[in-house]
Write a protein that holds these residues in place. Sequence first.
Motif, PDB file in Angstrom:
ATOM      1  N   GLY A  28       0.681  -1.322  -0.116  1.00 17.17           N
ATOM      2  CA  GLY A  28      -0.109   0.076   0.133  1.00 17.17           C
ATOM      3  C   GLY A  28       0.603   1.319   0.059  1.00 17.17           C
ATOM      4  O   GLY A  28       2.045   1.302  -0.324  1.00 17.17           O
ATOM      5  N   ASP A  29       0.245   2.232   0.582  1.00 18.16           N
ATOM      6  CA  ASP A  29       0.759   3.633   0.348  1.00 18.16           C
ATOM      7  C   ASP A  29       1.894   3.631   1.504  1.00 18.16           C
ATOM      8  O   ASP A  29       1.475   2.982   2.557  1.00 18.16           O
ATOM      9  CB  ASP A  29      -0.176   4.599   0.600  1.00 18.16           C
ATOM     10  N   GLU A  30       2.944   4.403   1.387  1.00 18.53           N
ATOM     11  CA  GLU A  30       3.913   4.705   2.662  1.00 18.53           C
ATOM     12  C   GLU A  30       3.077   5.150   3.715  1.00 18.53           C
ATOM     13  O   GLU A  30       2.328   5.903   3.688  1.00 18.53           O
ATOM     14  CB  GLU A  30       4.976   5.588   2.155  1.00 18.53           C
ATOM     15  N   GLY A  31       3.440   4.615   4.972  1.00 18.36           N
ATOM     16  CA  GLY A  31       2.944   5.184   6.003  1.00 18.36           C
ATOM     17  C   GLY A  31       1.578   4.602   6.330  1.00 18.36           C
ATOM     18  O   GLY A  31       0.875   4.840   7.429  1.00 18.36           O
ATOM     19  N   GLU A  32       0.979   3.702   5.716  1.00 13.19           N
ATOM     20  CA  GLU A  32      -0.323   3.102   5.788  1.00 13.19           C
ATOM     21  C   GLU A  32      -0.064   2.191   7.081  1.00 13.19           C
ATOM     22  O   GLU A  32       0.692   1.377   7.584  1.00 13.19           O
ATOM     23  CB  GLU A  32      -0.577   2.120   4.642  1.00 13.19           C
ATOM     24  N   GLN A  33      -1.088   2.288   8.089  1.00 14.80           N
ATOM     25  CA  GLN A  33      -1.264   1.333   9.292  1.00 14.80           C
ATOM     26  C   GLN A  33      -1.126   0.039   8.968  1.00 14.80           C
ATOM     27  O   GLN A  33      -1.913  -0.587   8.052  1.00 14.80           O
ATOM     28  CB  GLN A  33      -2.104   1.763  10.193  1.00 14.80           C
ATOM     29  N   GLU A  34      -0.328  -0.828   9.704  1.00 10.54           N
ATOM     30  CA  GLU A  34      -0.173  -2.236   9.249  1.00 10.54           C
ATOM     31  C   GLU A  34      -1.614  -3.003   9.924  1.00 10.54           C
ATOM     32  O   GLU A  34      -2.043  -2.538  11.010  1.00 10.54           O
ATOM     33  CB  GLU A  34       0.781  -2.841  10.160  1.00 10.54           C
ATOM     34  N   PRO A  35      -2.070  -3.933   9.085  1.00  5.53           N
ATOM     35  CA  PRO A  35      -3.290  -4.446   9.694  1.00  5.53           C
ATOM     36  C   PRO A  35      -2.773  -5.660  10.773  1.00  5.53           C
ATOM     37  O   PRO A  35      -1.791  -5.831  11.035  1.00  5.53           O
ATOM     38  CB  PRO A  35      -3.703  -5.382   8.419  1.00  5.53           C
ATOM     39  N   PRO A  36      -3.929  -5.850  11.645  1.00  6.04           N
ATOM     40  CA  PRO A  36      -3.608  -6.603  12.852  1.00  6.04           C
ATOM     41  C   PRO A  36      -3.733  -8.155  12.543  1.00  6.04           C
ATOM     42  O   PRO A  36      -3.319  -9.095  12.993  1.00  6.04           O
ATOM     43  CB  PRO A  36      -5.047  -6.586  13.494  1.00  6.04           C
ATOM     44  N   VAL A  37      -4.089  -8.691  11.143  1.00  7.86           N
ATOM     45  CA  VAL A  37      -3.923 -10.005  10.550  1.00  7.86           C
ATOM     46  C   VAL A  37      -3.217 -10.090   9.265  1.00  7.86           C
ATOM     47  O   VAL A  37      -2.867  -9.250   8.566  1.00  7.86           O
ATOM     48  CB  VAL A  37      -5.428 -10.584  10.355  1.00  7.86           C
ATOM     49  N   GLY A  38      -2.773 -11.213   9.175  1.00  8.52           N
ATOM     50  CA  GLY A  38      -2.174 -11.541   7.817  1.00  8.52           C
ATOM     51  C   GLY A  38      -3.141 -12.708   6.973  1.00  8.52           C
ATOM     52  O   GLY A  38      -3.858 -13.182   7.659  1.00  8.52           O
ATOM     53  N   ALA A  39      -2.816 -12.922   5.788  1.00  6.62           N
ATOM     54  CA  ALA A  39      -3.677 -13.800   4.955  1.00  6.62           C
ATOM     55  C   ALA A  39      -2.750 -14.294   3.965  1.00  6.62           C
ATOM     56  O   ALA A  39      -2.091 -13.275   3.285  1.00  6.62           O
ATOM     57  CB  ALA A  39      -4.972 -13.368   4.633  1.00  6.62           C
ATOM     58  N   MET A  40      -2.915 -15.424   3.451  1.00  9.08           N
ATOM     59  CA  MET A  40      -2.223 -15.955   2.092  1.00  9.08           C
ATOM     60  C   MET A  40      -2.957 -16.865   1.634  1.00  9.08           C
ATOM     61  O   MET A  40      -3.562 -17.937   2.351  1.00  9.08           O
ATOM     62  CB  MET A  40      -0.914 -16.586   2.384  1.00  9.08           C
ATOM     63  N   ALA A  41      -2.920 -17.014   0.382  1.00  9.21           N
ATOM     64  CA  ALA A  41      -3.352 -18.136  -0.682  1.00  9.21           C
ATOM     65  C   ALA A  41      -2.465 -19.162  -0.851  1.00  9.21           C
ATOM     66  O   ALA A  41      -1.383 -19.015  -0.842  1.00  9.21           O
ATOM     67  CB  ALA A  41      -3.918 -17.631  -2.008  1.00  9.21           C
ATOM     68  N   CYS A  42      -2.981 -20.724  -0.401  1.00  8.18           N
ATOM     69  CA  CYS A  42      -2.171 -21.679  -0.569  1.00  8.18           C
ATOM     70  C   CYS A  42      -2.327 -22.493  -1.458  1.00  8.18           C
ATOM     71  O   CYS A  42      -3.528 -22.886  -1.759  1.00  8.18           O
ATOM     72  CB  CYS A  42      -1.970 -22.347   1.132  1.00  8.18           C
ATOM     73  N   PHE A  43      -1.592 -22.981  -2.313  1.00  4.74           N
ATOM     74  CA  PHE A  43      -1.723 -24.066  -3.416  1.00  4.74           C
ATOM     75  C   PHE A  43      -0.700 -25.172  -3.248  1.00  4.74           C
ATOM     76  O   PHE A  43       0.287 -25.190  -3.455  1.00  4.74           O
ATOM     77  CB  PHE A  43      -1.488 -23.400  -4.899  1.00  4.74           C
ATOM     78  N   LEU A  44      -1.587 -26.424  -2.841  1.00  2.00           N
ATOM     79  CA  LEU A  44      -0.640 -27.625  -2.594  1.00  2.00           C
ATOM     80  C   LEU A  44      -0.766 -28.544  -3.801  1.00  2.00           C
ATOM     81  O   LEU A  44      -2.072 -28.858  -4.048  1.00  2.00           O
ATOM     82  CB  LEU A  44      -0.966 -28.106  -1.322  1.00  2.00           C
ATOM     83  N   PRO A  45       0.291 -28.917  -4.434  1.00  2.00           N
ATOM     84  CA  PRO A  45       0.131 -29.869  -5.535  1.00  2.00           C
ATOM     85  C   PRO A  45      -0.335 -31.237  -5.265  1.00  2.00           C
ATOM     86  O   PRO A  45      -0.311 -31.381  -4.127  1.00  2.00           O
ATOM     87  CB  PRO A  45       1.432 -29.802  -6.243  1.00  2.00           C
ATOM     88  N   ALA A  46      -0.840 -31.968  -6.243  1.00  2.00           N
ATOM     89  CA  ALA A  46      -1.450 -33.206  -6.167  1.00  2.00           C
ATOM     90  C   ALA A  46      -0.425 -34.078  -5.597  1.00  2.00           C
ATOM     91  O   ALA A  46       0.743 -34.023  -6.022  1.00  2.00           O
ATOM     92  CB  ALA A  46      -1.785 -33.638  -7.598  1.00  2.00           C
ATOM     93  N   GLY A  47      -0.839 -34.746  -4.585  1.00  2.00           N
ATOM     94  CA  GLY A  47       0.158 -35.763  -3.807  1.00  2.00           C
ATOM     95  C   GLY A  47       1.139 -35.287  -3.071  1.00  2.00           C
ATOM     96  O   GLY A  47       2.097 -35.890  -2.468  1.00  2.00           O
TER      97      GLY A  47
END
Length: 117
Positions: A28-47
């Motif tokens: 985001g923009d410089e100086g933007e307040q950091e959010p209290p949570v994180g999130a990520m998309a995960c892609f686990l291959p077959a097997g």
Amino acid sequence: MITKIRMSPSAASEEFGMACQRLIPWQGDEGEQEPPVGAMACFLPAGGSSDPDCHDQDEVMIVLSGSGTLDLAGETTAFEAGDLLVLPRNLSHVVHNPTDSVLTWVSVYWPLHEPKA
């Protein structure tokens, strides 16, 4: 202002033994307040299986596609698309994808950074 992020393996990088795309925080923009949570998309291959992980953050997995199993501190459960899994902090966990298609989920975790010891 609307921020739109496309979840895609092509935008992911190798983390935890699979492809992960950081969603929150976003650039985001410089100086933007950091959010209290994180999130990520995960892609686990077959097997595949994720690397073992243990962190001082609570986590929720929202399963978007596929199915698999979760090993959490000696307990195992099966899950599929549409399930939500709660992973309490400080418990070792591994996700397994025994199927022939990619397993996809979004993990939301808090606090954003692990507390300092």
